[in-house]
Scaffold this active site. Structure first.
Site, PDB file in Angstrom:
ATOM      1  N   ILE B  98     -25.669 -50.168 -83.142  1.00  0.00           N
ATOM      2  CA  ILE B  98     -25.452 -51.645 -82.651  1.00  0.00           C
ATOM      3  C   ILE B  98     -24.177 -51.775 -82.215  1.00  0.00           C
ATOM      4  CG2 ILE B  98     -26.218 -54.274 -82.071  1.00  0.00           C
ATOM      5  CD1 ILE B  98     -27.919 -53.197 -85.172  1.00  0.00           C
ATOM      6  N   CYS B  99     -23.938 -52.412 -80.617  1.00  0.00           N
ATOM      7  CA  CYS B  99     -22.527 -52.380 -80.609  1.00  0.00           C
ATOM      8  C   CYS B  99     -22.167 -54.548 -80.527  1.00  0.00           C
ATOM      9  CB  CYS B  99     -22.831 -52.582 -78.916  1.00  0.00           C
ATOM     10  SG  CYS B  99     -20.154 -52.750 -77.846  1.00  0.00           S
ATOM     11  N   LEU B 100     -22.058 -54.454 -81.402  1.00  0.00           N
ATOM     12  CA  LEU B 100     -21.877 -56.112 -81.610  1.00  0.00           C
ATOM     13  C   LEU B 100     -20.594 -56.151 -82.417  1.00  0.00           C
ATOM     14  CD1 LEU B 100     -23.227 -59.135 -81.144  1.00  0.00           C
ATOM     15  CD2 LEU B 100     -24.735 -58.487 -83.719  1.00  0.00           C
TER      16      LEU B 100
END
Lengths: 110, 161
Positions: B98-100
């Site tokens: 997840i790109c967070l």
């Protein structure tokens, strides 16, 4: 630290020294000796440390005794943490450490 | 000879253990809406079921998050990935990464599993289209051998989704 006087003691102290006036029965009470008991609490806005989630009036998970052994520390932004907790965070950061609550640059309150 | 795809994990520190027990108790007392903790005896790995919010592209769908805690949690972020199959989303790779930002550079020890879950659901809910990130194939190929997303140097370029 802030000490609170228990209610009854505060009541006694509000009377003139050495005499306690009771409303119905008129009698004289002379206090010969008294033993004060006080409680203390940290004067922080929150009740728990945002890092370890333990109560401020308790201590961080690494300590056994609350109070001077495991003090609270405030940042310039006014957020408080257990000293031991914020030090672990600050020391783990490679770049400028930020306040865990508001992300402003962390500086110990002078 | 055996080999493991996940790196050897160190035991949780006392602080981490303490905090996770508190977080779990708080979670059980008031779980965040849309999430379901799968009971296990492993404090170091939580499996959490996410339900897509009503009125969004993911309504009626269920996904599973795997949350692994490092030895020095909460000074270090947990590793959070979607288990297979990961939702189709412009910031979620097909391997579940997840790109967070809050999972990496912007982590703060004041965050909790619960607050991270809410951020992930909010990210899902604001998705405009069910599609993979543009660099999905290249990234996933680079992550073979079970590399952790925490070893990726992320580039956060979109704060809208």
């Amino acid at each position: 630290m802030r000490a609170f006087l228990p209610r009854t003691l505060a009541l006694l102290c509000s009377q003139r020294p050495g005499r306690l006036e009771l409303p119905l029965a008129r009698m004289k009470v002379k206090i010969l000796q008294w033993h004060a008991v006080a409680s203390w609490t940290w004067d922080a806005q929150d009740e728990t440390c945002g890092i370890c989630r333990m109560a401020f009036d308790g201590c961080c998970p690494d300590c056994k005794f609350p109070g001077d052994d495991c003090p609270l520390i405030w940042g310039a932004c006014n957020h408080a943490f257990h000293l031991h907790c914020i030090l672990k965070w600050v020391n783990s950061q490679t770049s400028t450490p930020l306040c865990p609550m508001c992300r402003r640059e962390w500086q110990f309150k002078g | 000879m055996t080999s493991s795809s996940s790196p050897a994990r160190k035991m949780l520190s006392k602080i981490a253990c303490n905090r996770l027990q508190k977080e779990l108790a708080e979670w059980q007392a008031s779980p965040p809406g849309g999430f379901n903790y799968k009971v296990s005896d492993n404090l170091q790995r939580w499996i959490i079921e996410v339900s897509g919010a009503e009125g969004t592209l993911y309504a009626g769908e269920k996904y599973q998050l795997q949350v692994d805690f490092p030895e020095h949690y909460p000074m270090e972020a947990p590793q959070v990935i979607f288990m297979n199959p990961a939702p189709m989303h412009p910031h979620i790779y097909s391997n579940g990464h997840i790109c967070l930002d809050i999972l990496y550079d912007s982590w703060s020890p004041a965050m909790t599993v619960s607050s991270v879950c809410i951020s992930i659901l909010s990210m899902l809910s604001s998705s405009p289209a069910k599609e993979r990130p543009a660099d999905n194939d290249r990234y996933v190929r680079n992550c073979r051998n079970g590399r952790s997303p925490k070893e990726t140097r992320w580039w956060f370029h979109d704060d809208k989704v």
